[in-house]
Design an enzyme around this catalytic site. Structure first.
Site, PDB file in Angstrom:
ATOM      1  N   LYS A  88      34.087   5.597  72.133  1.00  0.00           N
ATOM      2  CA  LYS A  88      32.914   5.363  72.970  1.00  0.00           C
ATOM      3  C   LYS A  88      31.776   4.805  72.125  1.00  0.00           C
ATOM      4  CE  LYS A  88      29.628   7.958  75.682  1.00  0.00           C
ATOM      5  NZ  LYS A  88      29.157   9.256  76.081  1.00  0.00           N
ATOM      6  N   LYS A  97      32.712   8.976  68.926  1.00  0.00           N
ATOM      7  CA  LYS A  97      31.540   8.634  69.738  1.00  0.00           C
ATOM      8  C   LYS A  97      30.435   8.157  68.804  1.00  0.00           C
ATOM      9  CE  LYS A  97      28.194  10.503  72.999  1.00  0.00           C
ATOM     10  NZ  LYS A  97      27.851  11.637  73.857  1.00  0.00           N
TER      11      LYS A  97
END
Ligand code: PBG
Length: 330
Positions: free
Chosen positions: A254, A200
């Site tokens: 992400k 992320k």
């Protein structure tokens, strides 16, 4: 790879008709690939639109249940819940995060009662409950790792208790997957899946989301001491490997589209299911351009999701999930 020289080799032969193109297509998007993120708020029979995300609203739990029913009927296998927590419940220690009756856990229970066949994914991070908007506990201006992991573990167990099928740790603390897995096993939640937000990035594409959950105004500083640096690719693979070794069942990259290279590397490197999160800012960009008539919104939506399949992803979290499912059904 063998390529016949021209004119024996003509790539256009198999592109001539739709039937031929369908026959040789390497990857195709299906409704099975969709996880639908939904925002939840308190109240009854109501919803609040999210300004930068046209078509997305924060739903009260009863409306969420209706939406989950619709999603299941359209064939969507999973929804992911993000609670918008009243500011009076936000504290420094984030105690509301592991309250068995907090909004997220009530929402999970309501969906699992009414629509048992849809998988419920939850978010494990402290930001909705934190007075300063961070995913971990802040002490003297520092986001402290180990104390945060203790809090996240309690939160994860409470979510499993509420019936979540998939836990999504999005906090990026070190050691949290192993600690959660151990605690889940010890508490008897042997079948609860962990889909770790392993890679992320510290991205500017989360802006509309932070508005949607009411965290933007509160956030002190930024998340760069725990989220991944945007220049790094090898580190993403090391994080994914680490989380799989600690007991994650699935992993995530992400944001999505700006990080397709990571999706491809991850799906090549590990035999594990890799998911992409097409985040709020990606959704907002497509919606804004489509709203202005600058791109064909439906086609760009489908193309953006086909890209994740082509990059090797098992599936994608996308705010377009219902629209895509409907388009695929036609
Ligand atoms: C927070 C969280 C974020 C998103 C999912 N979980 C935002 C952040 O890290 O600040 C972003 C999702 C999106 O932008 O759509 N733990």
């Amino acid at each position: 790879m063998v390529v016949a020289p021209y004119p024996s080799g003509r790539f256009r032969r198999v592109r001539r008709t739709r039937a031929l193109r369908r026959l040789v297509r390497e990857s195709a998007l299906s409704v099975d690939d969709l996880i639908w993120p939904v925002f939840v708020r308190d109240g009854q029979d109501d919803e609040t639109p999210v300004p930068a995300m046209p078509g997305v609203s924060r739903l009260t739990v009863d409306r969420l249940v209706k939406a989950a029913r619709e999603a299941a009927d359209t064939g969507i296998p999973a929804i992911c819940l993000f609670p918008c927590i009243d500011s009076s419940l936000k504290t420094e220690q984030c105690e509301e995060a592991w309250n068995p009756d907090n909004l997220a856990n009530r929402a999970t229970r309501a969906v699992k009662d009414a629509v048992p066949e849809i998988a419920v994914m939850t978010d494990v991070a402290l930001d909705p409950y934190n007075i300063n908007g961070h995913d971990g506990i802040v002490r003297d201006g520092e986001i402290v790792n180990d104390e945060s992991v203790d809090a996240l573990v309690r939160m994860a167990v409470a979510q499993a208790e509420a019936g979540a099928d998939i836990l999504g740790p999005s906090d990026m603390m070190d050691g949290r997957i192993g600690a959660m897995r151990q605690a889940l096993e010890a508490a008897g939640h042997k079948s609860t899946c962990i889909l770790s937000y392993s890679a992320k990035y510290a991205s500017a594409f989360y802006g509309p989301f932070r508005d949607a959950v009411g965290a933007s105004g509160l956030l002190v500083g930024d998340k760069r001491t725990y989220q991944l640096d945007i220049g790094n690719s090898d580190e993403a693979l090391r994080l994914i490997e680490r989380d799989l070794a600690e007991g994650a069942d699935m992993v995530m990259v992400k944001p999505g589209m700006p990080y397709l290279d990571i999706c491809r590397r991850a799906s090549d490197a590990f035999g594990a299911p890799v998911f992409a999160y097409q985040v709020s800012g990606e959704y907002a960009m497509i919606k804004a351009a489509a709203g202005n008539g600058w791109v064909d919104g439906d086609r760009v939506m489908m193309e953006s999701l086909a890209a994740f399949k082509r990059a090797g992803c098992a599936g994608t979290l996308t705010y377009f999930a219902m629209d895509v499912a409907r388009a695929l059904a036609q």
